[in-house]
Enzyme design. Structure first.
Site, PDB file in Angstrom:
ATOM      1  N   GLY A 149       0.805  -1.302  -0.159  1.00 54.05           N
ATOM      2  CA  GLY A 149       0.015  -0.136   0.090  1.00 54.05           C
ATOM      3  C   GLY A 149       0.854   1.281  -0.134  1.00 54.05           C
TER       4      GLY A 149
ATOM      5  CD  GLU B 280       1.458   3.457  -3.433  1.00 54.94           C
ATOM      6  OE1 GLU B 280       2.396   2.408  -3.145  1.00 54.94           O
ATOM      7  OE2 GLU B 280       1.901   4.481  -3.322  1.00 54.94           O
TER       8      GLU B 280
ATOM      9  CD  GLU C 254       4.114  -0.786  -1.591  1.00 54.21           C
ATOM     10  OE1 GLU C 254       4.197   0.509  -1.264  1.00 54.21           O
ATOM     11  OE2 GLU C 254       3.425  -1.633  -1.201  1.00 54.21           O
TER      12      GLU C 254
ATOM     13  CD  GLU D  24      11.924 -11.086   2.722  1.00 53.44           C
ATOM     14  OE1 GLU D  24      11.874 -12.275   2.495  1.00 53.44           O
ATOM     15  OE2 GLU D  24      12.043 -10.496   3.648  1.00 53.44           O
TER      16      GLU D  24
END
Length: 178
Positions: free
Chosen positions: A72, A88, A92, A142
């Site tokens: 997020g 987002e 990501e 990660e």
């Protein structure tokens, strides 16, 4: 230091009589301009894979560098909260949201440039198109799938994430009892 302390002069007329009116606002005694510091909108996603594991990320930067997080981030200007969530998560994790369902919202403070920025964080339960495309990117160090039994809220760096995660896990337990 409160972020409004940085605003010493009125941005409209330049007067040094730009004074605190409330915790969230300043007022110019010369021209009457008022500035309100409202929370920034942010989003986070609860994404479960087919095995019922939760997608968690590890923060690459402060605040909370190295701690766990949910995918997020902040909403951009002109963007809906749903659009921000989709963007987002894609940035990501490389995953594409298929469905989203609002879960809750929580106020938070996000430490940035030595200031506490007020935020309003909206949480969604999501499903994705192809979970095998998972790849950490952007500000994520990660990304991994974690069994719900291994999730410990204290491993998550941001207060609102910990609270929403606690509520999410509680709701899962309640639903299993039904």
């Amino acid at each position: 230091m409160h972020v409004l302390d940085k605003f010493r002069y009125c941005p409209v007329c330049g007067s040094k009589h730009f004074v605190e009116q409330t915790e969230k606002s300043k007022h110019c005694e010369e021209c009457g301009f008022e500035y309100f510091l409202n929370p920034s909108s942010a989003v986070a996603a609860f994404i479960l894979n087919k095995q019922g594991e939760l997608l968690v990320t590890r923060r690459k930067y402060e605040p909370g560098r190295g701690t766990l997080d949910l995918p997020g981030g902040f909403c951009d200007i002109g963007e809906t909260i749903g659009e921000a969530l989709i963007r987002e998560v894609k940035e990501e994790t490389n995953l594409t949201i298929k469905e989203k369902c609002y879960f809750c919202s929580l106020p938070n403070k996000y430490r940035y440039s030595e200031f506490d920025i007020p935020t309003l964080d909206a949480f969604f339960v999501c499903s994705v198109e192809d979970e095998t495309l998972l790849k950490a990117a952007d500000d994520v160090e990660e990304a991994l799938w974690m069994p719900l039994s291994d999730v410990r809220t204290e491993q998550f760096g941001l207060r609102s994430i910990r609270q929403a995660l606690h509520d999410f896990l509680q709701k899962r337990v309640e639903n299993l009892k039904k």
